[in-house]
Structure formats: C-alpha cells, structure tokens
Design an enzyme around this catalytic site. Structure first.
Site, PDB file in Angstrom:
ATOM      1  N   TYR A  78       0.833  -1.291   0.014  1.00  0.00           N
ATOM      2  CA  TYR A  78      -0.001  -0.205   0.006  1.00  0.00           C
ATOM      3  C   TYR A  78       0.925   1.207  -0.041  1.00  0.00           C
ATOM      4  N   GLY A 120       4.973  -0.501   3.810  1.00  0.00           N
ATOM      5  CA  GLY A 120       5.536  -1.910   4.114  1.00  0.00           C
ATOM      6  C   GLY A 120       5.726  -2.808   3.057  1.00  0.00           C
ATOM      7  N   GLU A 367      -1.197   4.652   9.942  1.00  0.00           N
ATOM      8  CA  GLU A 367      -2.481   4.799   9.859  1.00  0.00           C
ATOM      9  C   GLU A 367      -2.981   6.051  10.341  1.00  0.00           C
TER      10      GLU A 367
HETATM   11  C1  LIG Z   1      -2.601  -3.356   8.122  1.00  0.00           C
HETATM   12  C2  LIG Z   1      -3.231  -4.185   8.627  1.00  0.00           C
HETATM   13  C3  LIG Z   1      -4.785  -4.115   8.656  1.00  0.00           C
HETATM   14  C4  LIG Z   1      -5.461  -5.169   9.337  1.00  0.00           C
HETATM   15  C5  LIG Z   1      -5.424  -6.586   9.660  1.00  0.00           C
HETATM   16  C6  LIG Z   1      -4.728  -6.955  10.626  1.00  0.00           C
HETATM   17  C7  LIG Z   1      -4.506  -6.278  11.888  1.00  0.00           C
HETATM   18  C8  LIG Z   1      -4.612  -4.757  12.412  1.00  0.00           C
HETATM   19  C9  LIG Z   1      -3.678  -4.441  13.443  1.00  0.00           C
HETATM   20  C10 LIG Z   1      -2.707  -3.497  13.073  1.00  0.00           C
HETATM   21  C11 LIG Z   1      -2.437  -2.920  12.056  1.00  0.00           C
HETATM   22  C12 LIG Z   1      -1.268  -3.556  11.547  1.00  0.00           C
HETATM   23  C13 LIG Z   1      -0.226  -2.968  10.690  1.00  0.00           C
HETATM   24  C14 LIG Z   1      -0.355  -1.636  10.222  1.00  0.00           C
HETATM   25  C15 LIG Z   1       1.068  -1.271  10.207  1.00  0.00           C
HETATM   26  C16 LIG Z   1       1.482  -0.647   9.344  1.00  0.00           C
HETATM   27  C17 LIG Z   1       0.450  -0.222   8.054  1.00  0.00           C
HETATM   28  C18 LIG Z   1       0.445   1.491   7.988  1.00  0.00           C
HETATM   29  C19 LIG Z   1       0.180   1.832   6.870  1.00  0.00           C
HETATM   30  C20 LIG Z   1       0.023   3.218   6.671  1.00  0.00           C
HETATM   31  O1  LIG Z   1       0.309   4.135   7.565  1.00  0.00           O
HETATM   32  S1  LIG Z   1      -0.735   3.690   5.529  1.00  0.00           S
HETATM   33  C21 LIG Z   1      -0.862   5.483   5.493  1.00  0.00           C
HETATM   34  C22 LIG Z   1      -1.693   6.015   6.287  1.00  0.00           C
HETATM   35  N1  LIG Z   1      -1.833   7.241   6.154  1.00  0.00           N
HETATM   36  C23 LIG Z   1      -2.411   8.150   6.905  1.00  0.00           C
HETATM   37  O2  LIG Z   1      -3.435   7.856   7.776  1.00  0.00           O
HETATM   38  C24 LIG Z   1      -2.643   9.808   6.382  1.00  0.00           C
HETATM   39  C25 LIG Z   1      -3.769  10.429   7.341  1.00  0.00           C
HETATM   40  N2  LIG Z   1      -4.044  11.629   6.836  1.00  0.00           N
HETATM   41  C26 LIG Z   1      -5.569  11.434   6.115  1.00  0.00           C
HETATM   42  O3  LIG Z   1      -6.274  10.522   6.216  1.00  0.00           O
HETATM   43  C27 LIG Z   1      -6.059  12.634   5.353  1.00  0.00           C
HETATM   44  O4  LIG Z   1      -4.881  13.369   4.689  1.00  0.00           O
HETATM   45  C28 LIG Z   1      -6.851  13.721   6.455  1.00  0.00           C
HETATM   46  C29 LIG Z   1      -5.759  13.851   7.550  1.00  0.00           C
HETATM   47  C30 LIG Z   1      -7.902  12.962   6.717  1.00  0.00           C
HETATM   48  C31 LIG Z   1      -7.077  15.183   5.719  1.00  0.00           C
HETATM   49  O5  LIG Z   1      -7.540  14.469   4.378  1.00  0.00           O
HETATM   50  P1  LIG Z   1      -8.172  15.550   3.302  1.00  0.00           P
HETATM   51  O6  LIG Z   1      -7.361  16.880   3.495  1.00  0.00           O
HETATM   52  O7  LIG Z   1      -8.619  14.987   2.257  1.00  0.00           O
HETATM   53  O8  LIG Z   1      -9.643  15.956   4.047  1.00  0.00           O
HETATM   54  P2  LIG Z   1      -9.905  17.096   4.957  1.00  0.00           P
HETATM   55  O9  LIG Z   1      -9.513  17.125   6.239  1.00  0.00           O
HETATM   56  O10 LIG Z   1      -9.887  18.421   4.246  1.00  0.00           O
HETATM   57  O11 LIG Z   1     -11.579  16.869   5.249  1.00  0.00           O
HETATM   58  C32 LIG Z   1     -12.433  16.872   4.004  1.00  0.00           C
HETATM   59  C33 LIG Z   1     -13.707  16.106   4.532  1.00  0.00           C
HETATM   60  O12 LIG Z   1     -13.445  14.806   4.126  1.00  0.00           O
HETATM   61  C34 LIG Z   1     -13.536  13.990   5.471  1.00  0.00           C
HETATM   62  N3  LIG Z   1     -12.787  12.895   5.747  1.00  0.00           N
HETATM   63  C35 LIG Z   1     -11.324  13.061   5.638  1.00  0.00           C
HETATM   64  N4  LIG Z   1     -10.969  11.643   5.683  1.00  0.00           N
HETATM   65  C36 LIG Z   1     -12.053  10.750   5.692  1.00  0.00           C
HETATM   66  C37 LIG Z   1     -12.340   9.398   5.645  1.00  0.00           C
HETATM   67  N5  LIG Z   1     -11.082   8.567   5.806  1.00  0.00           N
HETATM   68  N6  LIG Z   1     -13.646   8.882   5.829  1.00  0.00           N
HETATM   69  C38 LIG Z   1     -14.519   9.745   5.643  1.00  0.00           C
HETATM   70  N7  LIG Z   1     -14.463  11.246   5.622  1.00  0.00           N
HETATM   71  C39 LIG Z   1     -13.175  11.599   5.678  1.00  0.00           C
HETATM   72  C40 LIG Z   1     -13.411  15.207   6.715  1.00  0.00           C
HETATM   73  O13 LIG Z   1     -14.140  14.757   7.713  1.00  0.00           O
HETATM   74  C41 LIG Z   1     -13.916  16.123   6.200  1.00  0.00           C
HETATM   75  O14 LIG Z   1     -15.408  16.446   5.944  1.00  0.00           O
HETATM   76  P3  LIG Z   1     -16.247  17.525   6.174  1.00  0.00           P
HETATM   77  O15 LIG Z   1     -16.135  18.137   4.535  1.00  0.00           O
HETATM   78  O16 LIG Z   1     -15.589  18.610   7.104  1.00  0.00           O
HETATM   79  O17 LIG Z   1     -17.657  17.270   6.228  1.00  0.00           O
HETATM   80  C1  FAD Z   2       6.191   1.576  11.193  1.00  0.00           C
HETATM   81  C2  FAD Z   2       5.526   2.185  10.122  1.00  0.00           C
HETATM   82  C3  FAD Z   2       4.609   1.493   9.139  1.00  0.00           C
HETATM   83  C4  FAD Z   2       4.302   2.314   7.896  1.00  0.00           C
HETATM   84  N1  FAD Z   2       3.499   1.806   6.964  1.00  0.00           N
HETATM   85  C5  FAD Z   2       3.158   2.454   6.082  1.00  0.00           C
HETATM   86  C6  FAD Z   2       2.509   1.767   4.808  1.00  0.00           C
HETATM   87  O1  FAD Z   2       2.509   0.694   4.635  1.00  0.00           O
HETATM   88  N2  FAD Z   2       2.050   2.623   3.578  1.00  0.00           N
HETATM   89  C7  FAD Z   2       1.927   3.969   3.801  1.00  0.00           C
HETATM   90  O2  FAD Z   2       1.733   4.562   2.842  1.00  0.00           O
HETATM   91  N3  FAD Z   2       2.509   4.601   4.798  1.00  0.00           N
HETATM   92  C8  FAD Z   2       3.026   3.820   5.976  1.00  0.00           C
HETATM   93  N4  FAD Z   2       3.641   4.541   6.874  1.00  0.00           N
HETATM   94  C9  FAD Z   2       3.628   6.178   7.019  1.00  0.00           C
HETATM   95  C10 FAD Z   2       2.680   6.676   7.801  1.00  0.00           C
HETATM   96  O3  FAD Z   2       1.272   6.366   7.302  1.00  0.00           O
HETATM   97  C11 FAD Z   2       2.918   8.115   8.093  1.00  0.00           C
HETATM   98  O4  FAD Z   2       4.080   8.240   8.728  1.00  0.00           O
HETATM   99  C12 FAD Z   2       1.853   8.703   8.991  1.00  0.00           C
HETATM  100  O5  FAD Z   2       0.703   8.953   8.525  1.00  0.00           O
HETATM  101  C13 FAD Z   2       2.279  10.076   9.572  1.00  0.00           C
HETATM  102  O6  FAD Z   2       2.528  11.059   8.617  1.00  0.00           O
HETATM  103  P1  FAD Z   2       4.011  11.754   8.637  1.00  0.00           P
HETATM  104  O7  FAD Z   2       4.900  10.858   8.720  1.00  0.00           O
HETATM  105  O8  FAD Z   2       3.863  12.826   7.598  1.00  0.00           O
HETATM  106  O9  FAD Z   2       3.748  12.593  10.102  1.00  0.00           O
HETATM  107  P2  FAD Z   2       3.728  14.343   9.962  1.00  0.00           P
HETATM  108  O10 FAD Z   2       2.513  14.666   9.644  1.00  0.00           O
HETATM  109  O11 FAD Z   2       4.881  14.650   9.433  1.00  0.00           O
HETATM  110  O12 FAD Z   2       3.875  14.391  11.830  1.00  0.00           O
HETATM  111  C14 FAD Z   2       5.131  15.068  12.333  1.00  0.00           C
HETATM  112  C15 FAD Z   2       4.273  16.047  13.506  1.00  0.00           C
HETATM  113  O13 FAD Z   2       3.599  17.154  12.648  1.00  0.00           O
HETATM  114  C16 FAD Z   2       2.136  17.062  13.222  1.00  0.00           C
HETATM  115  N5  FAD Z   2       1.244  17.528  12.520  1.00  0.00           N
HETATM  116  C17 FAD Z   2       1.093  17.280  10.975  1.00  0.00           C
HETATM  117  N6  FAD Z   2       0.162  17.820  10.503  1.00  0.00           N
HETATM  118  C18 FAD Z   2      -0.551  18.674  11.428  1.00  0.00           C
HETATM  119  C19 FAD Z   2      -1.672  19.523  11.545  1.00  0.00           C
HETATM  120  N7  FAD Z   2      -2.419  19.713  10.375  1.00  0.00           N
HETATM  121  N8  FAD Z   2      -2.038  20.121  12.691  1.00  0.00           N
HETATM  122  C20 FAD Z   2      -1.348  20.003  14.003  1.00  0.00           C
HETATM  123  N9  FAD Z   2       0.051  18.938  13.814  1.00  0.00           N
HETATM  124  C21 FAD Z   2       0.184  18.417  12.831  1.00  0.00           C
HETATM  125  C22 FAD Z   2       1.942  15.714  13.840  1.00  0.00           C
HETATM  126  O14 FAD Z   2       1.004  15.632  14.978  1.00  0.00           O
HETATM  127  C23 FAD Z   2       3.361  15.248  14.312  1.00  0.00           C
HETATM  128  O15 FAD Z   2       3.580  15.674  15.510  1.00  0.00           O
HETATM  129  C24 FAD Z   2       4.297   4.008   7.969  1.00  0.00           C
HETATM  130  C25 FAD Z   2       4.822   4.588   9.051  1.00  0.00           C
HETATM  131  C26 FAD Z   2       5.639   3.886  10.226  1.00  0.00           C
HETATM  132  C27 FAD Z   2       5.984   4.560  11.274  1.00  0.00           C
END
Ligand SMILES: CC/C=C\C/C=C\C/C=C\C/C=C\C/C=C\C/C=C/C(=O)SCCNC(=O)CCNC(=O)[C@H](O)C(C)(C)COP(=O)(O)OP(=O)(O)OC[C@H]1O[C@@H](n2cnc3c(N)ncnc32)[C@H](O)[C@@H]1OP(=O)(O)O
Ligand code: FAD
Length: 607
Positions: A78, A120, A367
C-alpha cells in the site's frame, strides 16, 4: 520448580468463572484470526493492498487482481506515504499523467520529496504497488488516485525499468519491526495501461475524459478507515499482553515488608502498584469492548455504502480516527508503564516488554498520526455543533450534543463515593465534560473571522475536546457491554468493577477538565478517588484470573516474567545463560585490550 504453579494461591482467590470471562474476552473468533494475520504482518503487508483493491477497484479489476493477490502470486504494498508527505494525503507529489496516444499513465516522482517512503513490504519483497499519485490529464491535476504498478519481474524479482527501490533502513531499537521491509520507491516515467488506475470511484475514459466519482471522494480513503478500526482491536491485544506480564510478575515479586521471618510483601499489594496497574487492566478490557462495537459499526457502514447510503460515513471516519488515536496512545504508554511496573527485570529482553514496546509504538503514527486524527474528530464535533442551530439533531456517538443546553446546566449530584458506581452518574459526568469542552471551543471559534485561523489557533484545545469525546465513547460502550446478558458466576460483577475503575481512573486523571468545566465539585472528585481505591481492593483477589482470561500461551507472551506458572527466577537465570556472551568465561578482546591495561606498571603509585 518445574511443574509447580507458583501462582496457584492467586488463582484460587478468583471470585468469577474464568472460562466464561475467556469467552467474553475472545468475543468474535475472527478477531483472533485477524491478530494472527497481523503477527505475520510485521513480516509482510498484504493486509492493506487487498482491502484497497476491494475498496477502489472495479469488479473487472478485482477479478483480475484479487486472485493473484490472495494466492500470493503477486505481493502488494500500500504505497501512499512519501518522503515529504504522509499525513497530508492531498499533498502527495507523485504524478500519473495520462498519455492518450498510448492509452497509458506515466508515473513519475518529480522531486526527491515525492519518493515513496515507509510503505510496508516495498523495500525488498513487494512485486506490485498500489501507488497513490496525482492524476494529470492535459496538464490538469485531478488529485490523488490509486494506481496498480508492477515493480519487480515475476521471473527474477529484479526491479523493472524506471523503478528504483530500496529499504529505508533500520527502525527504532532492534525491534521486530525491522523484519518489515519498509521501503522507498522512485518512479522515472514508468508506463502502465490505463486500466491499472483503480476506477471504482472515478474513471478516465479512452479519450482522456475524467469521470468524477458520484460518491463522496473520501471513499478513496476507505482502506485507512478499515485499518484504523482493526488497529483498535490490535491495541487491546498489545496492552493486554503487557498487562498480563506485569500482573503475573507483580504477584510473584516480593520486596520489603518481612517481619520475624515472614515472606516479604508481594508488590501487587502495594497501593501504588495497584494504582498504576489496575487502570491498565481495566483499559485492556475497555479497549477490547469498544473495538467490538467499532467493528460492528464499521460492518454496518459497509452495508450502507453498498446501498449508497453515506449517512454514517462522517461518524465512521470520526470514530475510527479518534478511537485509533486514543487506544494506541493508551496502549503504547501502557506497555511502557508495564515495563516500569516490573522494575529492573522489565528492561530485560527476556521479559518480552522491550520488544513489545518497540514493535507497538509506531501504532501512534502509522495509519494516521494520533494528533492529526484527533483534529479530524474535532472538525467533526465543530461541524456537528454548527449544525445544531439549523435544527440538526445529532445521533449516535454525538447524540449527547443534541442535549448540550441541558448538559451546560448539569452538576453532578454525587453525595457519597458509592454514587460513582452508578453507570448513569458516570455517563452524565463524561457527557457534560465532553459537551462543555466542545461547546467552549465552538464559542471561541466563533470569535474568529476566518474559521480556519481559529481552528489552527485553538487546535490544542480542540484536541482535548476530541479526547474527551472519544473517552466518553469508550466509557459508554463499556457500560453498554455490561447491559448485555453475560452468564457465569461473578463475571458481570468483575467486569462492573473494571468498568468503574476505567471511568473513575479517567475522571481522576482528567480531574482538571471536570473541575474547570464545573461538572463536578472538588469534593465529588475526592469521592471518586476514594471509590477508586476501594475498587482496587476488589480487583486484587481477581487480578491473576482476569489476566488468565486473556488466554495467552507462554509462547505467545514470550516473557519469563509473564509465565503462567510464575516460575520466574529459575527461568530468568536460565534465559540469561542462553546469551552467547556466556559461552566463554573470558570475553572476546580481553587479552588484546583489557589485560595490557591491567598489566601496566604503576608509576609513582598511579596507573
Ligand atoms: C494493515 C493491517 C490491517 C488489518 C489486519 C491486521 C491487523 C490490524 C492491526 C494492526 C495494523 C497492523 C499493521 C499496520 C502497520 C502498518 C501499516 C501502515 C500503513 C499506513 O500508515 S498507510 C498510510 C496511512 N496514512 C494516513 O493515515 C494519512 C492520514 N491523513 C489522512 O487520512 C488525510 O490526509 C486527512 C488527515 C483525513 C485529511 O484528508 P483531506 O485533506 O482529504 O480531508 P480534509 O481534512 O480536508 O476533510 C475533508 C472532508 O473529508 C472528511 N474525511 C477525511 N478523511 C475521511 C475518511 N477517511 N473517511 C470519511 N471522510 C473523511 C473530513 O471529515 C471532511 O469532512 P467535512 O467536509 O468536514 O464534512
Ligand atoms: C512503522 C510504520 C509503518 C508504515 N507503513 C506505511 C505503509 O505501509 N504505507 C504507507 O503509505 N505509509 C506507511 N507509513 C507512513 C505513515 O502512514 C505516516 O508516517 C503517518 O501517516 C504520519 O505521517 P507523517 O510521517 O507525514 O507525519 P507528520 O504529519 O509529518 O507528523 C509530524 C508532526 O507534525 C504534526 N502535524 C502534522 N500535521 C499537522 C496538523 N495539520 N496540525 C497539527 N499537527 C500536525 C504531527 O502531529 C506530528 O507531531 C508507516 C509509518 C510507520 C512509522
């Protein structure tokens, strides 16, 4: 001694049916299968690639790709986060430019910060990426979409032309997360067929016409919502593992208190140990029950989405984002507290706690960074409040905001400590606290001409209001759980004790909120703490049985401190002698480096 249960005396104290409690904890069996998938996940990460294809691919694309992914004929990553952007998905820089001449997309990493970073499985093992990139057609940017890109040959696993891949290197400590090949990826004008853009939500025609989604664009974030609700379940597993280890060890460990040759005191009998440990035990059960509720709420969302009913999507986002944030923070901090509860031996690798902590703590970041997630909850709360004026009646987890006026007049009527054992008394206090914190933020926001400026300025307060809201959800779901029919001698009573500990511990920890919002008086706060101490005494005889109910094997716990039989000291010693350093009496390098120093002649009495 081998075969002796050194904790038998503790187990005999149990005042409830442990077998039933095991069933209550286990809940839906699929949760366990999920966890065992997760335990494989640390070495691989197909669990996001597949849900993402299901969420974002057309039926035809699913038919093509899911069988390959499910049978591991392709291994997917992903691939969303970049070096320069993770939280801000809409800021991603990778581009996918449509080429009408060849009916292809050209994927490119225009800058260093566009390098995909963290996904990952990407570093060494993934053959395909679900790459998130900006869709560009005729120089117009349509935002981030998902694209399936082959990265490596299925014959020799070598990277394909235009693809530069690497592992991002060692991560935090020597934890098992280093078995995960989180990788980096640069695209240099890599061409893929048009039909490898995931087109369930929006499409690009052969003529290069963009057909926007006729459903909320946020559905493209669906995989993150799915994983966040899974992560809440995972938090209950991680925290309960640590609590099991530290509770069993706290019953084995004796320190001070010996009189006339009597055994020293079990550290689990110290009130400070109980005040640190038992809230974590209660939190493990609380997180488990809220994860069950969240999973059912999520399944209901999926059914509604199938029927194009998007009514609960905003609440589902807020709940998954907020509960993921709160529960992972509680679990990560709780694991560290459990290490400290085990004293020096908690710092040994053989305790299982350093490893558990090292593997678990990124859950506060992946996430969705926990603060960013709480800000999403805050946006949802402010929007809900802003709609009250137009007569919108909040439902579900924000229903209490529909009674905000009434809650603004609320004052707890607690007179005695035991009044705090009444679920309705607790819920009212938590609802009033959350409502008043959110209403205060809304009130302050209204003073700003530019709402976004206000939101930024007040973001720290908004995070606290979002936290209060999420804690109310967890308290409420614990109470609702106990309104279910739960059989078994003493089981419901024990869960009731844990429910009260969870709620009153939070009230005590956040007493400032409750006092500053004038929900309770200092005296009522004092009575809550009095009651908490009494509850710890009620849990004490059941503590070992309550962690036995997690039903974890010694192998799963991999901890000499958390052994079922409590036979800690011989096993600690035995484990230490497995260290290669103990293969020889004289350490490597002694003769070369240390002995010459020792042999140095004394000069004028000095070395
Ligand atoms: C993987 C394993 C899965 C399952 C099986 C196993 C076990 C599970 C146990 C543990 C997990 C195991 C392992 C995981 C380990 C690693 C994997 C990690 C992967 C990753 O990290 S993947 C990358 C993850 N990245 C993020 O999460 C990024 C976070 N940022 C965002 O989500 C968006 O940028 C954010 C912050 C929501 C902002 O988005 P955007 O700018 O587009 O929106 P706005 O803030 O302007 O809001 C506009 C509007 O949209 C609504 N909204 C936003 N997000 C959502 C949503 N997801 N769903 C519905 N609606 C959403 C928001 O509320 C606003 O609504 P409004 O207009 O105010 O009404
Ligand atoms: C172990 C691990 C596994 C991962 N696996 C995946 C994967 O499989 N696929 C994938 O795509 N990604 C993956 N990621 C990436 C992960 O999803 C991001 O690191 C995570 O979403 C945080 O985003 P960032 O690193 O940009 O943090 P940043 O947003 O840069 O955070 C840095 C600091 O800024 C602050 N900050 C950021 N924005 C704001 C705001 N608007 N207001 C206030 N404070 C703010 C945060 O709170 C934080 O304190 C993984 C990360 C880790 C550590």
């Amino acid at each position: 001694m081998e075969g002796v249960d050194h904790l038998a005396h503790e187990r005999n104290k149990a005042q409830f049916d442990v077998a039933v409690m095991k069933a209550v904890w286990a809940g839906s069996r699929d949760a366990y299968e999920l966890f065992h998938r997760f335990s494989r996940l640390v070495a691989n990460d197909p669990e996001m690639f597949i849900p993402a294809i299901k969420a974002q691919a057309t039926e035809e694309q699913q038919k093509q790709w899911l069988p390959l992914a499910n049978k591991m004929k392709i291994i997917g990553s992903y691939t969303q986060t970049e070096l320069g952007h993770g939280s801000n998905v809409r800021g991603l820089e990778t581009t996918a430019t449509f080429d009408p001449k060849t009916d292809e997309f050209v994927l490119n990493s225009p800058t260093l910060t566009a390098t995909k970073w963290w996904p990952g499985g990407l570093g060494k093992i993934a053959t395909h990426a679900l790459a998130h990139a900006r869709l560009i057609i005729d120089d117009k940017d349509y935002g981030v979409h998902g694209f399936l890109v082959q990265l490596r040959s299925l014959d020799d696993h070598l990277t394909l032309p235009g693809i530069t891949i690497g592992d991002i290197g060692m991560k935090y400590g020597s934890g098992a997360y280093n078995t995960m090949d989180n990788g980096s990826l640069i695209f240099d004008h890599v061409r893929i067929p048009r039909n490898q853009m995931l087109m369930r939500l929006s499409q690009v025609t052969r003529e290069g016409k963009y057909v926007p989604s006729n459903v909320p664009r946020q559905l493209s974030y669906g995989t993150m919502v799915y994983v966040r609700q899974k992560i809440v379940f995972d938090a209950s597993i991680a925290l309960s593992r640590a609590v099991c280890i530290s509770t069993r060890y706290s019953a084995v460990r004796r320190q001070f208190g010996s009189h006339n040759g009597s055994p020293e005191t079990q550290v689990i009998d110290y009130k400070t140990q109980q005040a640190r440990l038992f809230p974590l035990l209660a939190s493990a059960y609380a997180i488990r029950f809220v994860s069950e509720w969240l999973n059912s709420f999520y399944k209901d969302l999926l059914q509604r989405l199938e029927a194009k009913d998007f009514s609960t999507l905003p609440e589902a986002h807020a709940c998954t984002a907020g509960l993921k944030s709160i529960t992972t923070s509680v679990a990560a901090d709780g694991i560290e507290e459990c290490r400290k509860l085990c004293g020096g031996h908690g710092y040994l690798t053989s305790s299982g706690l350093p490893e558990l902590s090292a593997v678990y703590i990124p859950a506060c970041t992946y996430e969705g960074d926990n603060v960013v997630m709480l800000l999403q909850v805050a946006r949802y709360l402010m929007k809900t409040i802003s709609q009250l004026k137009s007569g919108n009646k909040p439902v579900g987890t924000t229903a209490y905001l529909g009674r905000a006026e009434q809650l603004m007049q609320y004052h707890s009527d607690v007179l005695r400590a035991e009044d705090w054992l009444k679920p309705n008394v607790v819920v009212e206090a938590f609802e009033a606290r959350a409502a008043r914190m959110s209403m205060a933020c809304a009130q302050n926001l209204s003073k700003f001409n530019n709402p976004e400026d206000g939101f930024q300025e007040l973001s720290a307060d908004l995070v606290e209001a979002a936290t209060a809201h999420c804690q109310l959800i967890i308290v409420s779901k614990f109470i609702e759980k106990l309104q279910q029919d739960i059989p078994g001698k003493g089981v419901k009573e024990q869960l009731g004790v844990l429910r009260s500990i969870y709620a009153l511990f939070l009230l005590h920890k956040h007493i400032g909120d409750f006092l500053s919002t004038d929900c309770i008086t200092p005296k009522q706060g004092y009575l809550a703490n009095e009651q908490l101490r009494s509850l710890y005494s009620q849990v004490r005889p059941n503590a070992i049985a309550l962690v036995d109910a997690f039903n974890y094997t010694d192998h799963f716990l991999s901890s000499v401190l958390g052994r079922y039989d409590g036979n800690v000291y011989p096993k600690l010693y035995e484990e230490a002698w497995k260290d290669p350093l103990n293969d020889t009496s004289i350490p490597d390098g002694f003769h070369e480096y240390v002995q010459p120093m020792l042999k140095q002649p004394l000069h004028h009495g000095r070395l």
